[in-house]
Structure formats: structure tokens, C-alpha cells
Write a protein that holds these residues in place. Structure first.
Motif, PDB file in Angstrom:
ATOM      1  N   ASN A  19       0.629  -1.182   0.103  1.00 36.81           N
ATOM      2  CA  ASN A  19      -0.127  -0.182   0.188  1.00 36.81           C
ATOM      3  C   ASN A  19       0.852   1.138  -0.161  1.00 36.81           C
ATOM      4  O   ASN A  19       0.397   2.207   0.215  1.00 36.81           O
ATOM      5  CB  ASN A  19      -0.986  -0.013   1.316  1.00 36.81           C
ATOM      6  CG  ASN A  19      -0.120  -0.155   2.576  1.00 36.81           C
ATOM      7  OD1 ASN A  19       0.988   0.175   2.487  1.00 36.81           O
ATOM      8  ND2 ASN A  19      -1.085  -0.220   3.415  1.00 36.81           N
ATOM      9  N   ASN A 192       0.365   5.594   2.152  1.00 38.26           N
ATOM     10  CA  ASN A 192       1.245   5.876   0.874  1.00 38.26           C
ATOM     11  C   ASN A 192       1.719   7.251   1.308  1.00 38.26           C
ATOM     12  O   ASN A 192       2.439   7.947   0.463  1.00 38.26           O
ATOM     13  CB  ASN A 192       0.547   5.812  -0.378  1.00 38.26           C
ATOM     14  CG  ASN A 192      -0.890   6.320  -0.277  1.00 38.26           C
ATOM     15  OD1 ASN A 192      -1.657   6.036   0.529  1.00 38.26           O
ATOM     16  ND2 ASN A 192      -1.044   7.081  -1.519  1.00 38.26           N
ATOM     17  N   ALA A 220      -4.399   1.935   0.173  1.00 40.77           N
ATOM     18  CA  ALA A 220      -3.653   3.034  -0.261  1.00 40.77           C
ATOM     19  C   ALA A 220      -4.719   4.359  -0.642  1.00 40.77           C
ATOM     20  O   ALA A 220      -5.932   3.915  -1.198  1.00 40.77           O
ATOM     21  CB  ALA A 220      -2.912   2.927  -1.296  1.00 40.77           C
TER      22      ALA A 220
END
Lengths: 437, 420
Positions: A19, A192, A220
Motif C-alpha cells: 500500500n 502511502n 492506499a
């Protein structure tokens, strides 16, 4: 001179989850402790006018409840393991930290995963925190030096969001809504945009497996679009005068400074050590430890001549160009114009004459010692790893010592000439309205 | 790979011929050493008519010795990245610093030269006196400082060593002369009053040997100090307000005279204070004032047991409009804990936290040095870090209830407010 290790430890392990979350693990087996820091690349530079203070407010809300940790259970979660927890927000970054007995690792990872994915932001908790933050702001305003710092920063920048105080402007704190704050949280506090750092008496492979299990399922977010604002060049000296009841006069001078990744940064760091003594580069500890400064230019030129009772300099590694600031407390009976003239005379003497090899060598030695002192605990090591990963990206932190070692006296003289000019300067005075002493 | 780690401290303690004590603890986290030389020369021992004498002595102590001028000391320390700190407390004056291991011998030599041989040059006294006067004026403008100083005056009186201002007053500091400083140094800086703690990447043998060489020919008799007087008798509540115009926030200092460090109730008080104003973000006080009412950024309590009966101080910074509401909340929390004591859960949680936090307290060289100095000052024993968990574990609900019932009486509290 034998080389100095930052700490008697193994190398740092890096990983990036699916992610996008970055993970750094550093084993240190000198005490049965673990320090966990969750860093987000968001700070007051990501805030727009009218919404200032949002990142700092999110920091406060993340000490409230989450979906799986009711507020009343937050308290005790870390303490059960003898731990401390805290957080801070500044211009480029927000971070949450816990240091506790090593058995706490799973609980600490769970806490940070919850903060990332499941903050509740209950309206009544949001409102209660509004007044807490306003109280924090008012407490800061009680300190004339802090008040002056805020005004000088706001004056030095015209366009760049570094001009906002991290705590926010009071009218914004009064008008912010719960949904605005929650939107800021959902946008920036995502895997992220995060770096998780674990340092301590742990096994790196084991930590990476646990982190993946805990944080891997968090989705993410879409790629962030950030504010991209370049401060236009300053055309001439700027000045700000703060007048309030008080007992002591304060002077602050700030110049636009290079970002951490700029080739000028390390010569500037050595220049600051020549002017006011080396602080090191750990934002978490440096302000608690006085600098060795009695041979520094401004100490000998201003404090030893009884014009100022204290002097300090501040050059902090930042993602974009921030400020180099010098702060002075005037001795009783010394006027602000006289102190400013004497300080500028010192600066101009250095700009004209440059620094000697001996001064530059002393400054480098001071910085080398500070790098060792500021990595004396798992908390401080984890801070440094996460700070530089967040502000400058990977690979920077291990090179600090080499970058300082390579700085020459010519480079220091050169940045002094180019960067400490009157055109780039903002001068702030705090003039006490009456002397009640 | 997680490896076995040696837990707990293993310091060595040596009494030198002159009576000075040297305690060394080896550590290997960084190639650095912390040196902490503590002398029983804090403000409690200065003559009552000269408040601020100990503080000013500390400010001039490292500004020139019989062997090194102020400029030479500055150069030798700055060249090694060492910032020397002189910290003047109620009972101790500590000269401390950290240095790289490779600089240990030279830096120890400077620290002990500063302790033994200061000259107090007239020009330095004048400069540091002027700095102290500026600091005093800054303190007068600082609501937090004023609130705490005023509280201590209410609890102990202006003459008592714990009640008078540690930095003195503008009037007293202006009166202090160089001869006052040299006399104070001669009276208090003696080998039997020195404990030197060295922690870090240095061998015990090297550290002890170097200290013995530096202190070899230093002599001086022990000093018999009078007992610290008791605090003022408090039958009723006392309140004082200090107006500081132009400030945004009001500071509250609220408290009681509590216990001596060697009081048998110490651990019960320690746990009680943790429950009242430390645990989590600030115990019951912060739960109510900050978390439930959103009234303050900080609300906490601090217990400072000492040679004499040190204070228990509750602190909060609030909007000036909220002062009365905050005081009523403090009264409520203090009164409730005093009348009912803590719950069994609170006691268990606090004990678990306090025991669990010991390794963190002993992680850094500076943390270990501070712990060992307290151990030495109060004669707690070299194995105190091993025994401390047992002391805390043994604290009972009844003992904490008794401690709370003993001290937590809102009707006998001293209250100081400073702000706009």
C-alpha cells in the motif's frame, strides 16, 4: 582522529508495503525497550489560509478514540508497558511516538494502525479539543520570544505556507468545522504518505512481518496533490515591531535559508555553529541541550560584551527553504537599536572577513560530538531515522557526518556572503511597553 | 536476532582519601561519557539574607580557575563540542556535561578544576550578575514562574530555604559581592560534600583512577548542616493573585507541603501523585480539566520530596475566564481522592506503569547519572534500581488512601494565580 559510529548498532532495514507505506527497522539491544514512530508527510505547509492549524489539530484528535480503541481505553494502552507516548506537528511533518518495554510492540503497532485507518472524530471530542488547542496557543503567547518568532516568520514569507504558525491562527481555530478537519485527516493520514519506524530490542524480520500483518490491509489513497508554492525573492529588508506589556526586550533576525537537500545547507549548518554554537540536527532533543557556544562569534561579540544576556541560532532541516534565525535577549539598559547595530556589525564582519580554518574545524568537531550525543536512546535514533526519511527522503541520514566533514571554511564564508544579506533579512523587535520589574 | 541483554545497573562506588565519592557505571550505547559532579551547595545552604547567592555562584563557577582562564575553559570545551551546565537546586549544585569517550580525561580534568579551584574574577561576577538581573526581570514577566514562586512562599514563607526565590531578588542579587561567592565556595565545596558520577563508554578503572588523581590533594572537613525547618502550619486555605498585564493565559499553582524523601510513606505518595496528576496525559486532573472539559492544554501534579518536606504542586494554564471553574475542578479532584482514595484498578495500573517505566528512565547516560546521584544523596544503596520495583509493588490500597487522606485537603490548600 578515529571515526565515530552514530550508535553501536546494526544497519537499518528498509521495506515498502504494497500500500506504499515505508517501514524502517533498526535493532538496538542495549535496553529491553522498543520505540515506534509513525510519521506522516503533512504539516502546516499543506494548509491553506482559513484552515491553518488542521494538521496539529489532527495530532490532538489521534489521542482520542478509534473504532476499535474506545477513548477511555486509550489511556493505559501504552502505560501498561511502562511506556511514554507523545506526538508533534511541524511545518513538514506530523509524528506519533511511543517508547515502552519491548513486549508492547504489537500494542503499539495496533495503536498506530488504528490511528491511520479508524479515527472517530466524534463531534463532542472535536469541540472539547478546540478549546484545549486555543489554550495551548494562549500559553505560547505568554512567552514574548515565541510571539516574536511567530510574527517574524509571518513577515519573512509572503506566499509560502511556511508563514502560518503550526498551531494555526486563532480565527481559523475558532471557525474550523469537524468535517473540514476529518477531510484533512482522511486525505493525508494514509499509508502511502507514511513512514513507520521501529527501533529497539527487536528482531527486524519479525517486526517487518508484524507490520505487514497490521498495516498491510489498510488501503492506499489516491496520489496526493500538494500545494506547490515558491516564495518569490525578497526585495529588501522587512521589519516587524511587537509591543506589549513586558519586562525585557527581544531581537530576532531571520534570513531565507536553504532546504536540507540544498548544497548550501551543510555550509550553513557550520556557519550557524561558528555564529552561535552547534545544536546538532535532532529537533526532538536539541532545544533541551544547550549548545557549546562560548567561543562562538555572537556569544563573544554580544554576550561577553554585556549587550545581550543570551543568544541562540536556529537552522532546521526542512523540505523547502525555511529560515535561519538568530534570537537575542537584550541586557537591561541596552536599547534594541544598539543591540541590533552590534549584532549586524558581527554579521558584516564575518561576511567581509570570512571564517578561519580553525573556526570551521571547531564547528565540525562540535557537530560530530552532537551527532553522537543525540543518538543515545532508541527514542532518539527512531526520531532521526523518521525525521530525515520524511523531510529529505531515504539515504540522507547516514550521510550527515560525511556532509559536515566535507564542509570547508571557504564554503562557509561563501554562504555567509550570499545568504546573510540585508535584502534577505527580516528583523523583529519585541519592545516591552513598561518595565514593571 | 534478539540477543540477551544485561539488565540493571552495576555501578561501583569508591570513597577517595579526602572523602569525595566516585560512582562509575559503564555503558556502551554510544562512544560518549556523561560526567555529573554534585556538591551539597544548593540554595538551601546560602545565608537567608542573601537569596540568589548559590545561583550566582553557579553562574560564575566555570568562568576561570587557578589553572585555566575563562577563555581557556571556553576554548577547551567548545573545541570538543562540550556544553558545561551548572545546575543549582535546593540542596545540590551540579556541574555536568557529556563528552566523547576520547575526550574523557581532559574534560574530567576541567570539570573537577571548576569544582575545586574557581577564582570568581571580579569582571566575570559583574557580567554574570547583570545576566542574572535580566533573567530575574524575565521571570517577573513569566506567569508560570510567578505562580509557582508565589505558591512556595505561601507554603513555606519567604525566608525558608524552600520558600525563598532560588534566583534571589533584584535587590539581593545587586548586593552580592565577589567575596560572598568565594566565602560560599570555601564553605560548601569540600570533598565530603562531593559525589562524582561518571556514566558511559569508559572503564571503571580508568574513570576512578582519573578522578582520584584530579582530587588527590583536595582536603576539607565535613559540614554539619541544621535540619530543614518545617513548612508553615496550614489550618486554612490561602490564596494570592499576581497581576501580569498583557498576558493571554492565567497560570494556576495549587498545592501542599508534603513529605521528606526518606519518609516511610514515600512510595504511597509517589503512586498517589501518579494517580492524581501523572498517569496518561495527567491523571485524574487532566482527565477532567483537559479531556472532559477542554479547559487547558496542561493540567498535572508533581511531587518533589526532598531533604525537608517538599511540595506537592498542581499546575494548570487556563483562559483567564476559566480560572474559577478550573479551581473548582481541582478542588473536586483533590477532595475526592483525599476522601475516597483511588480504586483498586487505578492502583494496579499506576504500579504497573511506574515499575515498567524504570528501564526507560535508565536508558541514557544522563538518566542513569541522575538516578545514581539521587541514590547517593539519600543513601538508597547501589542496588536501588533492583529494589525499586519491589518497593512499588508492595504499596497497598490502604497506604495510598492514607497518603491521600493525609495531604489532599482543599480547605488547607495554598493557591497562587498569575496572569492578566
Amino acid at each position: 582522529m578515529r571515526p565515530v559510529q552514530v550508535a553501536a548498532t546494526s544497519p537499518t532495514r528498509f521495506d515498502t508495503l504494497q500500500n506504499g507505506m515505508r517501514v524502517l527497522v533498526h535493532e538496538v539491544h542495549t535496553a529491553p525497550l522498543v520505540s515506534v514512530w509513525c510519521w506522516y508527510r503533512v504539516g502546516s505547509r499543506d494548509e491553506t489560509p482559513g484552515r491553518t492549524g488542521a494538521s496539529h489539530w489532527v495530532e490532538h484528535m489521534n489521542f482520542k478514540g478509534t473504532r476499535n480503541i474506545p477513548r477511555e481505553q486509550m489511556k493505559g494502552l501504552v502505560e501498561r508497558f511502562g511506556g511514554m507516548w507523545n506526538g508533534y506537528t511541524w511545518i513538514d511533518q506530523t509524528t506519533y511516538l511511543e517508547t515502552a518495554g519491548r513486549d508492547a510492540l504489537d500494542q503499539l503497532l495496533f495503536l498506530e494502525a488504528e490511528r491511520m485507518a479508524n479515527g472517530l472524530y466524534e463531534p463532542e471530542e472535536f469541540e472539547a479539543e478546540r478549546t484545549v488547542i486555543i489554550s495551548e496557543l494562549q500559553g505560547g503567547e505568554n512567552d514574548p520570544d515565541q510571539l516574536l518568532d511567530q510574527e517574524v516568520t509571518a513577515t519573512a514569507f509572503r506566499a509560502h505556507p511556511y508563514r502560518h504558525p503550526t498551531i494555526g491562527w486563532l480565527p481559523d481555530l475558532r471557525s474550523m468545522t469537524r468535517d473540514e478537519l476529518y477531510g484533512h485527516y482522511r486525505r493525508f493520514y494514509v499509508p502511502n504518505n507514511a513512514t513507520l519506524v521501529v527501533a529497539g530490542d527487536v528482531d527486524a524480520d519479525d517486526v517487518l512481518r508484524r507490520v505487514d500483518r497490521m498495516f498491510g490491509p489498510i488501503a492506499a489513497a489516491p496520489e496526493l496533490t500538494r500545494l506547490s508554492i515558491v516564495e518569490p525573492p525578497q526585495l529588501g529588508e522587512r521589519r516587524v515591531l511587537v509591543e506589549r506589556p513586558g519586562a525585557t526586550a527581544y531581537l530576532k533576525m531571520a534570513w531565507h535559508a536553504p532546504a536540507a537537500a540544498d548544497p548550501d545547507f551543510f555550509p550553513m549548518l557550520v556557519l550557524d555553529a561558528v555564529l552561535t554554537g552547534a545544536k546538532g540536527m535532532n529537533l526532538w532533543t536539541s532545544f533541551r541541550n544547550p549548545a557549546p557556544q562560548r567561543k562562538s562569534r555572537l556569544y563573544t561579540g554580544l554576550v561577553e560584551r554585556s549587550l545581550a544576556s543570551s543568544v541562540s541560532g536556529a537552522l532546521v532541516p526542512t523540505a523547502e527553504p525555511f529560515l535561519y534565525a538568530i534570537s537575542l535577549t537584550a541586557m537591561q539598559g541596552i536599547s534594541l537599536p544598539a543591540l541590533e547595530a552590534a549584532a549586524l556589525e558581527q554579521i558584516e564582519t564575518l561576511r567581509e572577513g570570512g571564517v578561519s580554518d580553525e573556526e570551521a574545524a571547531r564547528a565540525r568537531r562540535q557537530l560530530r560530538a552532537r551527532f553522537v550525543f543525540e543518538n543515545d536512546s532508541v527514542t532518539n535514533i527512531a526520531h532521526q531515522l523518521g525525521y530525515f526519511d520524511t523531510v529529505t527522503g531515504p539515504g540522507f541520514f547516514p550521510e550527515l557526518q560525511h556532509m559536515v566533514d566535507r564542509v570547508t571554511s571557504e564554503q562557509v564564508s561563501d554562504v555567509a556572503r550570499r545568504r546573510l544579506s540585508s535584502v534577505s533579512r527580516t528583523v523583529g523587535w519585541f519592545r516591552p511597553l513598561e518595565n514593571r520589574a | 536476532m534478539t540477543t540477551a541483554v544485561v539488565r540493571g545497573l552495576s555501578p561501583t562506588r569508591t570513597v577517595l582519601a579526602g572523602g569525595a565519592v566516585v560512582i562509575v557505571q559503564e555503558t556502551s550505547m554510544t562512544p560518549a561519557v556523561t560526567i555529573n559532579a554534585s556538591v551539597l551547595a544548593g540554595g538551601a545552604y546560602e545565608p537567608a539574607p542573601l537569596p540568589g547567592l548559590a545561583f550566582l555562584t553557579g553562574r560564575v563557577l566555570d568562568r576561570g580557575t587557578a589553572h585555566r582562564s575563562a577563555a581557556v575553559i571556553a576554548e577547551e570545551l567548545d573545541d570538543r563540542g562540550v556544553a558545561l551546565r551548572v545546575t543549582t537546586a535546593r540542596h545540590t549544585m551540579a556541574v555536568s556535561c557529556s563528552c566523547l569517550s576520547e575526550d574523557f580525561d581532559e574534560v574530567l580534568s576541567i570539570v573537577l578544576d571548576v569544582v575545586r579551584n574557581p577564582l570568581f574574577p571580579e569582571a566575570e561576577v559583574a557580567k554574570r550578575r547583570a545576566e542574572c538581573l535580566t533573567t530575574l526581570r524575565q521571570d517577573y514577566d513569566n506567569p508560570a514562574m510567578r505562580a509557582v514562586e508565589t505558591l512556595l512562599e505561601l507554603l513555606y514563607g519567604e525566608i525558608h530555604p524552600y520558600g525563598r526565590r532560588a534566583k534571589g531578588t533584584i535587590e539581593s542579587v545587586e548586593r552580592i559581592t565577589r567575596s560572598n561567592l568565594t566565602a560560599y565556595h570555601a564553605a560548601r565545596f569540600r570533598p565530603p560534600l562531593l559525589s562524582l558520577v561518571i556514566v558511559g563508554d569508559v572503564t571503571t578503572a580508568q574513570a576512578t583512577e582519573r578522578a582520584a588523581i584530579e582530587l588527590e590533594d583536595w582536603t576539607g572537613d565535613p559540614v554539619q548542616d541544621p535540619a530543614v525547618p518545617p513548612p508553615l502550619q496550614a489550618a486554612e486555605r490561602r490564596k494570592r493573585v499576581v497581576a501580569i498585564p498583557g498576558k493571554s493565559q492565567a497560570d494556576i499553582a495549587y498545592g501542599f507541603a508534603a513529605i521528606k524523601r526518606l519518609d516511610s510513606r514515600y512510595y504511597a505518595y509517589y503512586v498517589m501523585n501518579n494517580i492524581l496528576g501523572q498517569f496518561g496525559l495527567g491523571g485524574r486532573l487532566a482527565d477532567n480539566i483537559r479531556e472532559r472539559q477542554g479547559m487547558a492544554y496542561y493540567a498535572y501534579s508533581a511531587l518533589d520530596p526532598s531533604v525537608g518536606q517538599g511540595p506537592l504542586i498542581i499546575r494548570a494554564g487556563v483562559d483567564p475566564d476559566n480560572v474559577e471553574r478550573a479551581l473548582a475542578t481541582i478542588d473536586h479532584e483533590v477532595g475526592t481522592l483525599g476522601a475516597e482514595g483511588p480504586t483498586a484498578d487505578e492502583l494496579a495500573q499506576s504500579k504497573q506503569y511506574l515499575i515498567g517505566s524504570i528501564p526507560r528512565m535508565l536508558e541514557t547516560n544522563a538518566g542513569i547519572a541522575s538516578f545514581l546521584q539521587t541514590e547517593e544523596q539519600f543513601g538508597l544503596g547501589l542496588d536501588y534500581d533492583q529494589r525499586l520495583p519491589r518497593h512499588l509493588h508492595a504499596v497497598t490500597l490502604e497506604e495510598v488512601r492514607a497518603a491521600a487522606a493525609d495531604v489532599l485537603h482543599p480547605e488547607r490548600a495554598a493557591v497562587a494565580l498569575a496572569g492578566p
